[in-house]
Design a protein around this motif. Structure first.
Motif, PDB file in Angstrom:
ATOM      1  N   ILE A  88       0.842  -1.197   0.000  1.00 55.71           N
ATOM      2  CA  ILE A  88       0.000   0.000   0.000  1.00 55.71           C
ATOM      3  C   ILE A  88       0.877   1.248   0.000  1.00 55.71           C
ATOM      4  CG2 ILE A  88      -0.219  -0.054   2.522  1.00 55.71           C
ATOM      5  CD1 ILE A  88      -3.029   1.150   2.215  1.00 55.71           C
ATOM      6  N   LYS A  89       0.452   2.223  -0.775  1.00 59.59           N
ATOM      7  CA  LYS A  89       1.128   3.518  -0.751  1.00 59.59           C
ATOM      8  C   LYS A  89       0.059   4.608  -0.717  1.00 59.59           C
ATOM      9  CE  LYS A  89       4.443   6.580  -2.959  1.00 59.59           C
ATOM     10  NZ  LYS A  89       5.477   6.762  -3.991  1.00 59.59           N
ATOM     11  N   VAL A  90       0.255   5.583   0.162  1.00 62.48           N
ATOM     12  CA  VAL A  90      -0.669   6.703   0.312  1.00 62.48           C
ATOM     13  C   VAL A  90       0.127   7.996   0.194  1.00 62.48           C
ATOM     14  CG1 VAL A  90      -2.205   7.895   1.922  1.00 62.48           C
ATOM     15  CG2 VAL A  90      -2.266   5.403   1.770  1.00 62.48           C
ATOM     16  N   VAL A  91      -0.413   8.943  -0.575  1.00 65.08           N
ATOM     17  CA  VAL A  91       0.186  10.268  -0.700  1.00 65.08           C
ATOM     18  C   VAL A  91      -0.868  11.295  -0.304  1.00 65.08           C
ATOM     19  CG1 VAL A  91       1.145  11.976  -2.293  1.00 65.08           C
ATOM     20  CG2 VAL A  91       1.812   9.573  -2.498  1.00 65.08           C
ATOM     21  N   LEU A  92      -0.478  12.199   0.594  1.00 65.84           N
ATOM     22  CA  LEU A  92      -1.381  13.236   1.075  1.00 65.84           C
ATOM     23  C   LEU A  92      -0.752  14.592   0.793  1.00 65.84           C
ATOM     24  CD1 LEU A  92      -3.986  13.784   2.724  1.00 65.84           C
ATOM     25  CD2 LEU A  92      -2.545  13.769   4.763  1.00 65.84           C
ATOM     26  N   ARG A  93      -1.471  15.422  -0.003  1.00 64.58           N
ATOM     27  CA  ARG A  93      -0.992  16.771  -0.303  1.00 64.58           C
ATOM     28  C   ARG A  93      -2.092  17.775   0.054  1.00 64.58           C
ATOM     29  NH1 ARG A  93       0.953  15.061  -5.922  1.00 64.58           N
ATOM     30  NH2 ARG A  93      -0.468  16.653  -6.694  1.00 64.58           N
ATOM     31  N   PRO A  94      -2.119  18.222   1.323  1.00 62.66           N
ATOM     32  CA  PRO A  94      -3.167  19.141   1.759  1.00 62.66           C
ATOM     33  C   PRO A  94      -3.205  20.441   0.949  1.00 62.66           C
ATOM     34  CG  PRO A  94      -1.889  18.346   3.632  1.00 62.66           C
ATOM     35  CD  PRO A  94      -1.202  17.879   2.405  1.00 62.66           C
ATOM     36  N   GLU A  95      -2.022  20.908   0.496  1.00 64.76           N
ATOM     37  CA  GLU A  95      -1.992  22.168  -0.268  1.00 64.76           C
ATOM     38  C   GLU A  95      -2.750  22.041  -1.592  1.00 64.76           C
ATOM     39  OE1 GLU A  95       1.741  19.903  -1.552  1.00 64.76           O
ATOM     40  OE2 GLU A  95       0.557  20.149   0.275  1.00 64.76           O
ATOM     41  N   ASP A  96      -2.884  20.828  -2.115  1.00 65.46           N
ATOM     42  CA  ASP A  96      -3.652  20.599  -3.345  1.00 65.46           C
ATOM     43  C   ASP A  96      -5.027  20.000  -3.047  1.00 65.46           C
ATOM     44  OD1 ASP A  96      -1.577  21.465  -4.992  1.00 65.46           O
ATOM     45  OD2 ASP A  96      -0.683  19.461  -5.119  1.00 65.46           O
ATOM     46  N   SER A  97      -5.338  19.827  -1.760  1.00 65.03           N
ATOM     47  CA  SER A  97      -6.571  19.152  -1.368  1.00 65.03           C
ATOM     48  C   SER A  97      -6.624  17.779  -2.044  1.00 65.03           C
ATOM     49  CB  SER A  97      -7.782  20.006  -1.760  1.00 65.03           C
ATOM     50  OG  SER A  97      -8.976  19.329  -1.494  1.00 65.03           O
ATOM     51  N   LEU A  98      -5.558  16.980  -1.838  1.00 66.09           N
ATOM     52  CA  LEU A  98      -5.421  15.724  -2.570  1.00 66.09           C
ATOM     53  C   LEU A  98      -5.019  14.563  -1.664  1.00 66.09           C
ATOM     54  CD1 LEU A  98      -5.232  14.158  -5.269  1.00 66.09           C
ATOM     55  CD2 LEU A  98      -2.873  14.973  -5.456  1.00 66.09           C
ATOM     56  N   PHE A  99      -5.723  13.444  -1.852  1.00 66.40           N
ATOM     57  CA  PHE A  99      -5.430  12.194  -1.162  1.00 66.40           C
ATOM     58  C   PHE A  99      -5.397  11.092  -2.222  1.00 66.40           C
ATOM     59  CE2 PHE A  99      -6.771   8.227   0.826  1.00 66.40           C
ATOM     60  CZ  PHE A  99      -6.003   8.185   1.979  1.00 66.40           C
ATOM     61  N   GLN A 100      -4.288  10.341  -2.272  1.00 73.17           N
ATOM     62  CA  GLN A 100      -4.154   9.264  -3.260  1.00 73.17           C
ATOM     63  C   GLN A 100      -3.731   7.980  -2.554  1.00 73.17           C
ATOM     64  OE1 GLN A 100      -1.099  11.588  -5.194  1.00 73.17           O
ATOM     65  NE2 GLN A 100      -2.222  11.557  -7.120  1.00 73.17           N
TER      66      GLN A 100
END
Length: 199
Positions: free
Chosen positions: A40-52
């Motif tokens: 599993i891999k999760v990427v969180l970029r709050p500045e882009d409002s993005l969760f992958q």
């Protein structure tokens, strides 16, 4: 919790990395998903409002038939079929299928390991019941994966995309409209996990 081959959480804000890792671990445990997930891999970029999220699943098995979980015996003289349960975890699904086909009034359960069906042609129906599909673990897994992904997504990220194919699951969420490149990035994350498993 079963150990994952790969468990990566990336966040642009360092403090959120461990926080989300813990949320993911807790939800994997509560939904009993850890045995089904290999990487599993999760990427969180709050500045882009993005969760992958990208997940590679372990083999979860094939469809379960009545014969996989029970012995089925026709009793023509008594006009019934006796099902002796060997694997209790599929009992709910089995009973649901039997009730749907024969009606609750024609089914009794003298004990937790036995189901009796009163029926006109027990031999014919016993043959059908033996081959009847009771459960499809992949279908249940799909529902649980979507539930898991929604649970670990940041609050307010209601615009979502997911893809479940073969043993791969990709999930993208945002507060804003999803950008095509974000979905492509999640696909690239999946490819990275696949390649990592080949080493």
């Amino acid at each position: 919790m079963d150990s994952l081959e790969t468990f990566v959480v990336e966040a642009t804000i360092a403090s959120e990395q461990e926080f989300y890792r813990k949320i993911i671990e807790d939800n994997l445990s509560s939904l009993k998903l850890a045995p089904a997930i290999g990487r599993i891999k999760v990427v969180l970029r709050p500045e882009d409002s993005l969760f992958q999220m990208a997940i590679i699943l372990r083999d979860v098995g094939t469809k379960v038939t009545t014969l996989d979980i029970a012995d089925v015996e026709a009793k023509p003289v008594a006009g019934e079929i006796i099902i002796t349960i060997k694997k209790e975890q599929y009992m709910t699904e089995l009973l649901g299928k039997l009730w749907e086909r024969y009606g609750k009034a024609n089914i009794s359960q003298p004990d937790r390991w036995t189901v009796a069906i009163t029926i006109d042609k027990p031999e014919e129906e016993a043959t059908f019941i033996k081959e009847m599909m009771v459960a499809d673990p992949r279908h249940r897994l799909h529902e649980n994966l979507v539930d898991f992904a929604i649970r670990v997504t940041p609050e307010g990220f209601r615009v979502r995309y997911h893809l479940y194919k073969s043993n791969h699951f990709v999930f993208v969420a945002s507060e804003e409209a999803l950008e095509h490149e974000w979905i492509e990035e999640a696909g690239a994350m999946l490819e990275e996990l696949i390649e990592g498993g080949k080493k």
